[in-house]
Design a protein around this motif. Sequence first.
Motif, PDB file in Angstrom:
ATOM      1  N   ALA A   9     176.954  37.483 -36.921  1.00  0.00           N
ATOM      2  CA  ALA A   9     175.566  37.916 -37.369  1.00  0.00           C
ATOM      3  C   ALA A   9     174.752  38.705 -36.195  1.00  0.00           C
ATOM      4  N   ASN A  10     174.333  39.859 -36.775  1.00  0.00           N
ATOM      5  CA  ASN A  10     173.544  40.763 -35.926  1.00  0.00           C
ATOM      6  C   ASN A  10     174.001  41.247 -34.428  1.00  0.00           C
ATOM      7  N   ALA A  11     175.611  40.804 -34.461  1.00  0.00           N
ATOM      8  CA  ALA A  11     176.402  41.407 -33.078  1.00  0.00           C
ATOM      9  C   ALA A  11     176.692  43.002 -33.296  1.00  0.00           C
ATOM     10  N   PRO A  12     176.736  43.569 -32.177  1.00  0.00           N
ATOM     11  CA  PRO A  12     177.257  44.840 -32.223  1.00  0.00           C
ATOM     12  C   PRO A  12     178.822  44.750 -32.318  1.00  0.00           C
TER      13      PRO A  12
ATOM     14  N   ILE B 132     175.302  18.033 -28.605  1.00  0.00           N
ATOM     15  CA  ILE B 132     174.085  18.575 -28.022  1.00  0.00           C
ATOM     16  C   ILE B 132     173.097  17.878 -28.893  1.00  0.00           C
ATOM     17  N   ALA B 133     171.903  17.963 -28.328  1.00  0.00           N
ATOM     18  CA  ALA B 133     170.471  17.512 -29.025  1.00  0.00           C
ATOM     19  C   ALA B 133     170.212  18.613 -29.448  1.00  0.00           C
ATOM     20  N   SER B 134     169.683  18.232 -31.078  1.00  0.00           N
ATOM     21  CA  SER B 134     169.151  19.459 -31.907  1.00  0.00           C
ATOM     22  C   SER B 134     167.532  19.395 -31.563  1.00  0.00           C
ATOM     23  N   GLU B 135     166.759  20.003 -32.159  1.00  0.00           N
ATOM     24  CA  GLU B 135     165.456  20.403 -32.254  1.00  0.00           C
ATOM     25  C   GLU B 135     164.634  19.101 -32.765  1.00  0.00           C
ATOM     26  N   THR B 136     165.378  18.314 -33.586  1.00  0.00           N
ATOM     27  CA  THR B 136     164.740  17.259 -34.239  1.00  0.00           C
ATOM     28  C   THR B 136     164.941  15.848 -33.447  1.00  0.00           C
ATOM     29  N   GLY B 137     165.868  15.804 -32.377  1.00  0.00           N
ATOM     30  CA  GLY B 137     166.095  14.681 -31.639  1.00  0.00           C
ATOM     31  C   GLY B 137     167.671  14.287 -31.785  1.00  0.00           C
ATOM     32  N   THR B 138     168.201  14.644 -33.045  1.00  0.00           N
ATOM     33  CA  THR B 138     169.669  14.166 -33.557  1.00  0.00           C
ATOM     34  C   THR B 138     170.846  14.897 -32.638  1.00  0.00           C
ATOM     35  N   THR B 139     171.780  14.059 -32.571  1.00  0.00           N
ATOM     36  CA  THR B 139     172.893  14.892 -31.953  1.00  0.00           C
ATOM     37  C   THR B 139     173.757  15.456 -32.740  1.00  0.00           C
ATOM     38  N   LEU B 140     174.108  16.730 -32.332  1.00  0.00           N
ATOM     39  CA  LEU B 140     175.057  17.707 -33.270  1.00  0.00           C
ATOM     40  C   LEU B 140     176.414  17.695 -32.656  1.00  0.00           C
ATOM     41  N   LEU B 141     177.630  17.489 -33.659  1.00  0.00           N
ATOM     42  CA  LEU B 141     178.765  17.501 -33.023  1.00  0.00           C
ATOM     43  C   LEU B 141     179.591  18.617 -33.740  1.00  0.00           C
ATOM     44  N   GLY B 142     180.834  19.007 -32.992  1.00  0.00           N
ATOM     45  CA  GLY B 142     181.605  20.015 -33.584  1.00  0.00           C
ATOM     46  C   GLY B 142     181.069  21.207 -34.069  1.00  0.00           C
ATOM     47  N   ALA B 143     181.475  21.757 -35.113  1.00  0.00           N
ATOM     48  CA  ALA B 143     180.973  23.135 -35.941  1.00  0.00           C
ATOM     49  C   ALA B 143     179.455  23.150 -35.970  1.00  0.00           C
ATOM     50  N   ASP B 144     178.753  21.895 -36.171  1.00  0.00           N
ATOM     51  CA  ASP B 144     177.277  21.793 -36.241  1.00  0.00           C
ATOM     52  C   ASP B 144     176.691  22.350 -34.715  1.00  0.00           C
ATOM     53  N   ALA B 145     177.256  21.853 -33.737  1.00  0.00           N
ATOM     54  CA  ALA B 145     176.873  22.121 -32.389  1.00  0.00           C
ATOM     55  C   ALA B 145     177.114  23.625 -32.156  1.00  0.00           C
ATOM     56  N   TRP B 146     178.177  24.226 -32.496  1.00  0.00           N
ATOM     57  CA  TRP B 146     178.359  25.498 -32.411  1.00  0.00           C
ATOM     58  C   TRP B 146     177.419  26.483 -33.106  1.00  0.00           C
ATOM     59  N   ASN B 147     177.397  26.252 -34.590  1.00  0.00           N
ATOM     60  CA  ASN B 147     176.249  26.979 -35.445  1.00  0.00           C
ATOM     61  C   ASN B 147     174.771  26.799 -34.668  1.00  0.00           C
ATOM     62  N   ALA B 148     174.502  25.862 -34.068  1.00  0.00           N
ATOM     63  CA  ALA B 148     173.241  25.680 -33.636  1.00  0.00           C
ATOM     64  C   ALA B 148     173.126  26.521 -32.551  1.00  0.00           C
ATOM     65  N   ARG B 149     174.012  26.985 -31.693  1.00  0.00           N
ATOM     66  CA  ARG B 149     173.962  27.900 -30.562  1.00  0.00           C
ATOM     67  C   ARG B 149     174.262  29.333 -30.791  1.00  0.00           C
ATOM     68  N   TYR B 150     175.276  29.242 -31.812  1.00  0.00           N
ATOM     69  CA  TYR B 150     175.713  30.697 -32.109  1.00  0.00           C
ATOM     70  C   TYR B 150     175.527  31.250 -33.482  1.00  0.00           C
ATOM     71  N   GLY B 151     174.420  30.715 -34.087  1.00  0.00           N
ATOM     72  CA  GLY B 151     174.084  31.224 -35.465  1.00  0.00           C
ATOM     73  C   GLY B 151     173.810  32.665 -35.546  1.00  0.00           C
ATOM     74  N   GLN B 152     173.209  33.047 -34.400  1.00  0.00           N
ATOM     75  CA  GLN B 152     173.216  34.835 -34.411  1.00  0.00           C
ATOM     76  C   GLN B 152     173.475  35.333 -32.994  1.00  0.00           C
ATOM     77  N   TRP B 153     173.686  36.491 -32.832  1.00  0.00           N
ATOM     78  CA  TRP B 153     173.989  37.355 -31.614  1.00  0.00           C
ATOM     79  C   TRP B 153     173.010  36.975 -30.402  1.00  0.00           C
ATOM     80  N   MET B 154     171.802  37.689 -30.366  1.00  0.00           N
ATOM     81  CA  MET B 154     170.709  37.373 -29.564  1.00  0.00           C
ATOM     82  C   MET B 154     169.271  37.316 -30.259  1.00  0.00           C
ATOM     83  N   GLY B 155     169.162  36.033 -30.482  1.00  0.00           N
ATOM     84  CA  GLY B 155     167.838  35.790 -31.295  1.00  0.00           C
ATOM     85  C   GLY B 155     166.836  35.607 -30.350  1.00  0.00           C
ATOM     86  N   ASP B 156     165.770  34.990 -30.706  1.00  0.00           N
ATOM     87  CA  ASP B 156     164.380  34.844 -29.828  1.00  0.00           C
ATOM     88  C   ASP B 156     164.807  34.029 -28.574  1.00  0.00           C
ATOM     89  N   LYS B 157     165.643  33.097 -28.586  1.00  0.00           N
ATOM     90  CA  LYS B 157     166.086  32.162 -27.415  1.00  0.00           C
ATOM     91  C   LYS B 157     166.529  33.217 -26.351  1.00  0.00           C
TER      92      LYS B 157
END
Length: 612
Positions: free
Chosen positions: A296-299, A366-391
């Motif tokens: 998503a949004n990547a060159p 990894i810790a999510s913004e709500t304080g829960t722990t994300l594992l596996g693909a959920d952790a990947w999608n949380a950090r790599y959902g888009q190319w270079m977002g606002d973070k």
Amino acid sequence: MGPLVIALVSGLLLILAYVTYGRWLGRRVFELDPGAVCPSKKLNDGVDFVPTPTPVVFGHHFTSIAGTGPIVGPAIAVMWGWLPALIWILVGSIFIGAVHDFGSLVVSIRNRGQSVGEVAGRVIAPRVRLLFLLVLFMALTIVLAIFGLVIAAVFKTYPAAIAPCLLQIPMAILIGVWLRRGGRNLLFPSILVLALMYVSVIFGDTGMLMGFNAQLASQSMMWWVIALLAYSAVASVLPVGLLLQPRDYINSLQLISAMILVVLGLIVASAIGGAPVAGERPALELIAPVVDWSPANAPPMLPFLFIVIACGAISGFHCLVSSGTTSKQLNAEPAARCVGYGAMLTEGFLATIVTLACVAGLGLGIASETGTTLLGADAWNARYGQWMGDKSLAYKVGAFVDGAANFLKTLGIPSGIAVALMGVLVASFAATTLDTACRLQRYVVQELANTIARPNGSPSAVASIVQPFRGRLGATILAITVATLMAAMPLPGQAWGWDNAGKGGLILWPMFGATNQLLGGLAFMVIAFYLKRRDKPVWFLIAPLIFMLILPAWAMIQQLGGWWNAESPNWILIIVAISTLLLEAWMIAEAASVWWSLPRGGGLTTPQLDSA
């Protein structure tokens, strides 16, 4: 293929390359001579030219070329999949990057420790010298700006890294004093300093230091950039053995020991899983796609994969370190293979570990913004959902920090200490690059000033203007002033202000990648001319040379179109990009006209070309 198998196979391939291809280059191509007198000895001035033990030079070189490049690049590029990133890291580091670093180092030590820009004027044509120096000036300005911003972002994201990084400075000076007073046995001080560094990480965010870290982390991005560039200016004019060498050396100890811990954690996680989450150990697996052609949004992957992953595969900045500082410290020619070729392969392994931390270690939790722990693909999608977002960059670097920290936690290391250790590692190595880059930029400014000034000393307006920049102090002030102004860019479309100054500067990373890789292609051109003039084989350089001239220019042209058509065009980047492309085209034209006219055996442009 599991993460542990990838790490082991990659390490074996890199070792095999060192003992085969690296040995062939040293013996048959560059013909390293144990009896040659290196510039560090012949021109010893106690400031820049200082003969130094090989382990210390290796530490300086490794940490200077590594920096955050092999961390940031792979942490971003894995969005296209782990397999393309891994292939480029291994093929690039063995056949392109290590050859580039090794060749640049040998060419420099055989030419009085001069930079590749200076040597270009001797092996290609005098006019190329000025063109190359101008490219170097622009590239190093971007390096200083971007690494100042990266360190600032890391400190603001991981405040626990601040105190340990600051404490490294007095520890480095103590090592420097030990060496200057004739201390030759580095084993005891090395063990002591390494232990103190780990103690500083463990206790660096407790008690009063916690408030100290928090106070500094609250400062603006621009405050940090100014403070960091001011520090690098001071470090660049001090004798190289007082701060630069020992700081890089102890940082190399930190990096190598941390890599060992991460690999041990990877082994344990492969065997029994990660640290327990809700009473269960999550399995270690590859959570990233093998290949993703359109994130998503990547060159597009081609050419940008080869631009985003620079350090760890090949980086033009390395030729500046090889020919700028390392060549002035190497005490024997045969050490060039260990330092030049070996350090780049070590960096390739670091980039491999970073890749695995992002595509496997991250999935251990990894810790999510709500304080829960994300594992596996959920952790990947949380950090790599888009190319270079606002973070932006800090968020992608955080993928490595959290993924590598997960490996450390499998060894029983507490979470806070594991994260702090990885944060310190990232900030420390960005700082070593900043130190070295500022010194290199000082050399380039001085060489430019000496080139522009009239050599016969006759009065002229131009000579008067550049005269202050022929000295160390004036050149350093100019270097950090220009870098500070570039780093101060606000977000696109926003007016400059103290609060948002520097936030827009993070868009310099793509420009850094393209300019950096283009510089690698130009350095290959200098190495090829050097070898051809001695009737040495150049066939192994042709493909890397062409590859590293075409792809960066292709990427820069694509970026230029985006900047030009933007709602708020970034004219600074547009001007730098156009200028760089024009200089590249001019240099290639000059080189081509000379190459085809060289007689067999090449001939030399000056009778003292190889004079040390």
